[in-house]
Design a protein around this motif. Sequence first.
Motif, short mmCIF file in Angstrom:
data_model
loop_
_atom_site.label_atom_id
_atom_site.label_comp_id
_atom_site.label_asym_id
_atom_site.label_seq_id
_atom_site.Cartn_x
_atom_site.Cartn_y
_atom_site.Cartn_z
N ARG A 32 0.81 -1.28 0.04
CA ARG A 32 -0.05 0.02 -0.19
C ARG A 32 0.83 1.09 -0.11
NH1 ARG A 32 -3.67 1.17 4.96
NH2 ARG A 32 -2.30 2.68 5.52
N TYR A 33 2.08 1.08 0.56
CA TYR A 33 2.79 2.50 0.61
C TYR A 33 3.87 2.44 -0.37
CZ TYR A 33 1.19 2.33 5.40
OH TYR A 33 0.27 2.53 6.28
N LEU A 34 3.65 1.89 -1.76
CA LEU A 34 4.37 2.17 -3.09
C LEU A 34 4.26 3.49 -3.14
CD1 LEU A 34 3.67 -0.87 -5.11
CD2 LEU A 34 5.90 -0.47 -3.90
N ASN A 35 5.35 4.18 -4.03
CA ASN A 35 5.07 5.45 -4.23
C ASN A 35 4.23 5.40 -5.55
OD1 ASN A 35 5.60 8.12 -4.83
ND2 ASN A 35 7.93 7.98 -4.86
N GLN A 36 2.98 5.59 -5.28
CA GLN A 36 1.97 5.92 -6.29
C GLN A 36 2.23 7.09 -7.38
OE1 GLN A 36 -0.06 3.56 -6.88
NE2 GLN A 36 0.73 2.47 -5.07
N ARG A 39 4.84 6.10 -9.79
CA ARG A 39 4.13 4.82 -10.65
C ARG A 39 3.39 5.61 -11.73
NH1 ARG A 39 5.40 -0.04 -9.85
NH2 ARG A 39 3.62 -0.68 -10.99
N GLU A 40 2.56 6.44 -11.29
CA GLU A 40 1.48 7.18 -12.09
C GLU A 40 2.50 8.02 -13.12
OE1 GLU A 40 -1.95 10.61 -11.80
OE2 GLU A 40 -1.69 9.07 -10.09
N LYS A 41 3.26 8.83 -12.86
CA LYS A 41 3.88 9.64 -13.52
C LYS A 41 4.74 8.89 -14.65
CE LYS A 41 8.01 12.68 -13.31
NZ LYS A 41 8.81 13.28 -12.31
N THR A 45 0.79 0.69 -13.74
CA THR A 45 -0.43 0.57 -12.83
C THR A 45 -0.13 0.71 -11.29
OG1 THR A 45 0.28 -1.83 -12.56
CG2 THR A 45 -1.20 -1.18 -14.45
N ALA A 46 -1.17 0.96 -10.61
CA ALA A 46 -1.07 1.04 -9.18
C ALA A 46 -0.57 -0.07 -8.43
CB ALA A 46 -2.29 1.40 -8.59
N ASN A 47 -0.80 -1.19 -8.90
CA ASN A 47 -0.49 -2.59 -8.40
C ASN A 47 0.64 -3.08 -9.32
OD1 ASN A 47 0.04 -4.93 -7.14
ND2 ASN A 47 -1.86 -5.53 -6.95
#
Length: 140
Positions: A32-36, A39-41, A45-47
């Motif tokens: 849950r604490y991945l740097n979202q 990843r979006e930039k 994907t979120a997962n």
Amino acid sequence: MFSLNTTIGTILRVKRHLYYNVVNGLHQSCTRYLNQRWREKHGLTANPNTFSPLTNLPDYTFKDGRPTPLGVRQKARLDKQRNYAARIIKLVGEIDYAVERHAEVKKQKKQKRQQILDSKLKPKGNALLKKQLEKKLINS
């Protein structure tokens, strides 16, 4: 610096915005604490486990060009995507039908209203005589 309390879980902030849960002195990383934002930039994907070459491509290939069998859960993913596509096509078709039907019902109501108005508004007096005269001329 900081004291670890073995009974209360605390979240420590570590370099690069990674978070670790500390419970009873044990470090537990959490997806849950991945740097979202990162990843979006980068268009990911979120997962990271849902879509990647590791999950979608075969584990090996044959040198003679034979197709490789589907991997573990790959057939299930393909079936799931086919079901999604079939359902989308079905629902879009239903929406198109509903839109066309609504337009047709609206058109029929308008025609019925116009027929009612035409039947109510009849020429009288000189206009009626003139219309009857024109009908006789056309028929003869």
